[in-house]
Write a protein that holds these residues in place. Structure first.
Motif, PDB file in Angstrom:
ATOM      1  N   LYS A 196       0.836  -1.200   0.000  1.00 11.84           N
ATOM      2  CA  LYS A 196       0.000   0.000   0.000  1.00 11.84           C
ATOM      3  C   LYS A 196       0.868   1.246   0.000  1.00 11.84           C
ATOM      4  O   LYS A 196       1.829   1.346   0.771  1.00 11.84           O
ATOM      5  N   GLY A 197       0.551   2.188  -0.902  1.00 11.28           N
ATOM      6  CA  GLY A 197       1.324   3.421  -1.035  1.00 11.28           C
ATOM      7  C   GLY A 197       2.385   3.357  -2.127  1.00 11.28           C
ATOM      8  O   GLY A 197       2.903   4.384  -2.550  1.00 11.28           O
ATOM      9  N   HIS A 198       2.710   2.163  -2.602  1.00 17.49           N
ATOM     10  CA  HIS A 198       3.690   1.971  -3.675  1.00 17.49           C
ATOM     11  C   HIS A 198       3.163   2.608  -4.958  1.00 17.49           C
ATOM     12  O   HIS A 198       1.993   2.477  -5.299  1.00 17.49           O
ATOM     13  N   ILE A 199       4.045   3.292  -5.688  1.00 17.43           N
ATOM     14  CA  ILE A 199       3.695   3.895  -6.975  1.00 17.43           C
ATOM     15  C   ILE A 199       4.614   3.301  -8.026  1.00 17.43           C
ATOM     16  O   ILE A 199       5.832   3.191  -7.817  1.00 17.43           O
ATOM     17  N   GLU A 200       4.035   2.928  -9.168  1.00 17.04           N
ATOM     18  CA  GLU A 200       4.845   2.425 -10.272  1.00 17.04           C
ATOM     19  C   GLU A 200       4.294   2.940 -11.591  1.00 17.04           C
ATOM     20  O   GLU A 200       3.103   3.224 -11.710  1.00 17.04           O
ATOM     21  N   ARG A 201       5.204   3.051 -12.546  1.00 17.84           N
ATOM     22  CA  ARG A 201       4.829   3.478 -13.897  1.00 17.84           C
ATOM     23  C   ARG A 201       5.059   2.306 -14.833  1.00 17.84           C
ATOM     24  O   ARG A 201       6.122   1.678 -14.794  1.00 17.84           O
ATOM     25  N   VAL A 202       4.061   2.012 -15.660  1.00 24.93           N
ATOM     26  CA  VAL A 202       4.169   0.918 -16.612  1.00 24.93           C
ATOM     27  C   VAL A 202       4.090   1.498 -18.026  1.00 24.93           C
ATOM     28  O   VAL A 202       3.149   2.231 -18.346  1.00 24.93           O
ATOM     29  N   GLU A 203       5.085   1.148 -18.838  1.00 24.18           N
ATOM     30  CA  GLU A 203       5.095   1.515 -20.254  1.00 24.18           C
ATOM     31  C   GLU A 203       5.036   0.223 -21.059  1.00 24.18           C
ATOM     32  O   GLU A 203       5.594  -0.785 -20.646  1.00 24.18           O
ATOM     33  N   GLN A 204       4.371   0.258 -22.200  1.00 27.73           N
ATOM     34  CA  GLN A 204       4.282  -0.915 -23.056  1.00 27.73           C
ATOM     35  C   GLN A 204       4.310  -0.497 -24.521  1.00 27.73           C
ATOM     36  O   GLN A 204       3.772   0.545 -24.891  1.00 27.73           O
TER      37      GLN A 204
END
Length: 139
Positions: free
Chosen positions: A47-55
């Protein structure tokens, strides 16, 4: 495939690095879930983790927590994540799209991470832990 593969910088990143696949316009591989965007874990141990996903095509770049995991979901160790993992340990995982999921196999043998969509939620299973993330911004 034209964008160079990016790895976690020495000492990890502190400010969000630029997008890796920003100029790529290849359609997603058939069967790949569209997880592009910035995600926030709202439930679970992360909880609170932020991630960016590119594809783009079969390529996926996940940027979070100081690391950049750039991979081709082609089922090979050479195309998978060969980078820094938890606590700075080196990881070698093969990535595959299977049944609408992005699955990561440690040494191309044991499933250790999976991400998939349930409606507007991304489910992220890492070992015995499951977190749920909501998209806060799309690429």
């Amino acid at each position: 495939a034209d964008a160079p593969v990016v790895h976690t910088p020495e000492g990890r990143w502190r400010d969000w690095p630029p997008l890796v696949l920003d100029a790529c316009d290849e359609p997603l591989t058939k069967g790949a879930p569209d997880m592009r965007g910035v995600w926030l874990a709202y439930k679970g141990p992360m909880k609170g983790h932020i991630e960016r996903v590119e594809q783009s095509g079969d390529r996926v770049v996940i940027t979070a927590g100081g690391v950049i995991h750039d991979m081709f979901a082609d089922g090979t160790l050479a195309g998978g994540v060969n980078d820094e993992g938890v606590g700075g340990a080196r990881v070698a995982v093969a990535a595959r799209f299977e049944n609408g999921r992005l699955n990561l196999y440690l040494n191309n043998k044991r499933l250790v991470v999976t991400r998939y969509l349930e409606g507007d939620t991304m489910v992220w299973r890492w070992g015995p832990y499951t977190s749920r993330l909501r998209r806060v911004d799309a690429n």
